[in-house]
Design a protein around this motif. Structure first.
Motif, PDB file in Angstrom:
ATOM      1  N   ASP A  30      86.111  99.183  33.808  1.00 26.08           N
ATOM      2  CA  ASP A  30      86.913  99.027  35.023  1.00 26.08           C
ATOM      3  C   ASP A  30      85.995  98.714  36.202  1.00 26.08           C
ATOM      4  N   PHE A  31      85.775  97.425  36.439  1.00 24.77           N
ATOM      5  CA  PHE A  31      84.898  96.983  37.522  1.00 24.77           C
ATOM      6  C   PHE A  31      85.681  96.748  38.797  1.00 24.77           C
ATOM      7  N   ASP A  32      84.974  96.883  39.907  1.00 23.52           N
ATOM      8  CA  ASP A  32      85.550  96.436  41.164  1.00 23.52           C
ATOM      9  C   ASP A  32      85.360  94.915  41.234  1.00 23.52           C
ATOM     10  N   ASP A  33      85.827  94.298  42.309  1.00 24.15           N
ATOM     11  CA  ASP A  33      85.729  92.841  42.432  1.00 24.15           C
ATOM     12  C   ASP A  33      84.288  92.343  42.378  1.00 24.15           C
ATOM     13  N   ALA A  34      83.362  93.074  42.993  1.00 24.76           N
ATOM     14  CA  ALA A  34      81.957  92.655  42.993  1.00 24.76           C
ATOM     15  C   ALA A  34      81.396  92.637  41.579  1.00 24.76           C
ATOM     16  N   GLY A  35      81.697  93.668  40.807  1.00 24.90           N
ATOM     17  CA  GLY A  35      81.229  93.727  39.421  1.00 24.90           C
ATOM     18  C   GLY A  35      81.777  92.586  38.589  1.00 24.90           C
ATOM     19  N   LYS A  36      83.039  92.233  38.826  1.00 25.52           N
ATOM     20  CA  LYS A  36      83.659  91.117  38.097  1.00 25.52           C
ATOM     21  C   LYS A  36      82.998  89.795  38.454  1.00 25.52           C
ATOM     22  N   VAL A  37      82.729  89.602  39.729  1.00 28.46           N
ATOM     23  CA  VAL A  37      82.106  88.350  40.179  1.00 28.46           C
ATOM     24  C   VAL A  37      80.690  88.219  39.632  1.00 28.46           C
ATOM     25  N   VAL A  38      79.922  89.281  39.726  1.00 27.58           N
ATOM     26  CA  VAL A  38      78.533  89.247  39.250  1.00 27.58           C
ATOM     27  C   VAL A  38      78.485  89.018  37.742  1.00 27.58           C
ATOM     28  N   SER A  39      79.349  89.705  36.997  1.00 30.06           N
ATOM     29  CA  SER A  39      79.344  89.516  35.545  1.00 30.06           C
ATOM     30  C   SER A  39      79.801  88.108  35.168  1.00 30.06           C
ATOM     31  N   LYS A  40      80.710  87.537  35.926  1.00 27.06           N
ATOM     32  CA  LYS A  40      81.162  86.156  35.673  1.00 27.06           C
ATOM     33  C   LYS A  40      80.029  85.162  35.950  1.00 27.06           C
ATOM     34  N   GLN A  41      79.246  85.403  36.992  1.00 26.57           N
ATOM     35  CA  GLN A  41      78.101  84.540  37.293  1.00 26.57           C
ATOM     36  C   GLN A  41      77.079  84.605  36.161  1.00 26.57           C
ATOM     37  N   PHE A  42      76.866  85.809  35.646  1.00 28.83           N
ATOM     38  CA  PHE A  42      75.980  86.026  34.499  1.00 28.83           C
ATOM     39  C   PHE A  42      76.474  85.211  33.301  1.00 28.83           C
ATOM     40  N   LEU A  43      77.770  85.247  33.046  1.00 27.39           N
ATOM     41  CA  LEU A  43      78.363  84.485  31.941  1.00 27.39           C
ATOM     42  C   LEU A  43      78.138  82.989  32.134  1.00 27.39           C
ATOM     43  N   ARG A  44      78.417  82.499  33.319  1.00 31.93           N
ATOM     44  CA  ARG A  44      78.298  81.059  33.585  1.00 31.93           C
ATOM     45  C   ARG A  44      76.867  80.561  33.427  1.00 31.93           C
ATOM     46  N   SER A  45      75.936  81.237  34.071  1.00 33.96           N
ATOM     47  CA  SER A  45      74.552  80.757  34.000  1.00 33.96           C
ATOM     48  C   SER A  45      73.953  80.983  32.610  1.00 33.96           C
ATOM     49  N   GLY A  46      74.282  82.106  31.990  1.00 29.74           N
ATOM     50  CA  GLY A  46      73.724  82.428  30.678  1.00 29.74           C
ATOM     51  C   GLY A  46      74.166  81.493  29.570  1.00 29.74           C
ATOM     52  N   THR A  47      75.378  80.967  29.683  1.00 20.82           N
ATOM     53  CA  THR A  47      75.859  80.015  28.679  1.00 20.82           C
ATOM     54  C   THR A  47      75.455  78.583  29.025  1.00 20.82           C
ATOM     55  N   SER A  48      75.183  78.336  30.278  1.00 18.37           N
ATOM     56  CA  SER A  48      74.793  76.993  30.712  1.00 18.37           C
ATOM     57  C   SER A  48      73.405  76.598  30.218  1.00 18.37           C
ATOM     58  N   ILE A  49      72.548  77.571  29.988  1.00 15.68           N
ATOM     59  CA  ILE A  49      71.184  77.281  29.501  1.00 15.68           C
ATOM     60  C   ILE A  49      71.273  76.479  28.204  1.00 15.68           C
ATOM     61  N   GLY A  50      71.980  77.020  27.237  1.00 12.50           N
ATOM     62  CA  GLY A  50      72.119  76.364  25.936  1.00 12.50           C
ATOM     63  C   GLY A  50      72.877  75.056  26.002  1.00 12.50           C
ATOM     64  N   ALA A  51      73.877  75.003  26.879  1.00 15.49           N
ATOM     65  CA  ALA A  51      74.649  73.768  27.011  1.00 15.49           C
ATOM     66  C   ALA A  51      73.747  72.624  27.468  1.00 15.49           C
ATOM     67  N   ASN A  52      72.861  72.899  28.397  1.00 18.98           N
ATOM     68  CA  ASN A  52      71.951  71.856  28.879  1.00 18.98           C
ATOM     69  C   ASN A  52      70.895  71.493  27.851  1.00 18.98           C
ATOM     70  N   CYS A  53      70.415  72.472  27.096  1.00 18.51           N
ATOM     71  CA  CYS A  53      69.470  72.167  26.012  1.00 18.51           C
ATOM     72  C   CYS A  53      70.157  71.329  24.940  1.00 18.51           C
ATOM     73  N   SER A  54      71.404  71.623  24.672  1.00 19.07           N
ATOM     74  CA  SER A  54      72.165  70.847  23.694  1.00 19.07           C
ATOM     75  C   SER A  54      72.353  69.408  24.170  1.00 19.07           C
ATOM     76  N   GLU A  55      72.669  69.248  25.435  1.00 20.27           N
ATOM     77  CA  GLU A  55      72.820  67.897  25.999  1.00 20.27           C
ATOM     78  C   GLU A  55      71.513  67.116  25.918  1.00 20.27           C
ATOM     79  N   ALA A  56      70.394  67.809  26.065  1.00 16.43           N
ATOM     80  CA  ALA A  56      69.094  67.140  26.056  1.00 16.43           C
ATOM     81  C   ALA A  56      68.818  66.441  24.725  1.00 16.43           C
ATOM     82  N   LYS A  57      69.394  66.943  23.644  1.00 15.15           N
ATOM     83  CA  LYS A  57      69.182  66.320  22.328  1.00 15.15           C
ATOM     84  C   LYS A  57      69.625  64.855  22.338  1.00 15.15           C
ATOM     85  N   TYR A  58      70.584  64.532  23.175  1.00 13.44           N
ATOM     86  CA  TYR A  58      71.120  63.172  23.216  1.00 13.44           C
ATOM     87  C   TYR A  58      70.796  62.479  24.531  1.00 13.44           C
ATOM     88  N   ALA A  59      69.697  62.871  25.127  1.00 12.28           N
ATOM     89  CA  ALA A  59      69.274  62.272  26.387  1.00 12.28           C
ATOM     90  C   ALA A  59      69.013  60.783  26.198  1.00 12.28           C
TER      91      ALA A  59
END
Length: 124
Positions: A30-59
């Motif tokens: 049960d997070f407050d709004d700040a906890g939800k926002v911070v955890s969502k930012q963690f999700l976005r950036s943490g999954t974006s690392i692999g997405a960009n590495c995957s895209e690089a294969k077809y650069a």
């Protein structure tokens, strides 16, 4: 399980899976709004690392490849930032995230070395 000899694509994909699972666990709390926002930012950036590495294969060029890895590096740095914010704001414990911090730092080192090596090759 030793993951010393896995590709950066596989390593970042595995990391993204850990991020998704961790985010799912965090959101059962049960997070407050700040906890939800911070955890969502963690999700976005943490999954974006692999997405960009995957895209690089077809650069389309070495420059494009370096650009994708550079974006992945920035996302890895941002992910480390969000982890530190969650720890310092006491949303999570450092011990709970220590392995993830270490893996994130390995990813940063690998990406940095790869980018630097490619830039050296480009300039010769």
């Amino acid at each position: 399980m030793s993951n010393v000899n896995i590709s950066i694509q596989e390593r970042t994909e595995n990391f993204a899976i850990r991020v998704v699972k961790t985010y799912s666990e965090l959101n059962k709390r049960d997070f407050d709004d700040a906890g939800k926002v911070v955890s969502k930012q963690f999700l976005r950036s943490g999954t974006s690392i692999g997405a960009n590495c995957s895209e690089a294969k077809y650069a389309q060029s070495t420059k494009d490849f370096i650009n994708k890895y550079s974006i992945a590096l920035k996302e890895a740095s941002e992910t480390l930032y969000w982890i530190k914010i969650m720890i310092k704001s006491e949303i999570v414990s450092k011990s709970r995230f220590q392995n993830m911090i270490e893996e994130n730092e390995r990813i940063i080192k690998i990406l940095t070395a790869s980018i630097n090596k490619l830039k050296e090759k480009q300039s010769t």
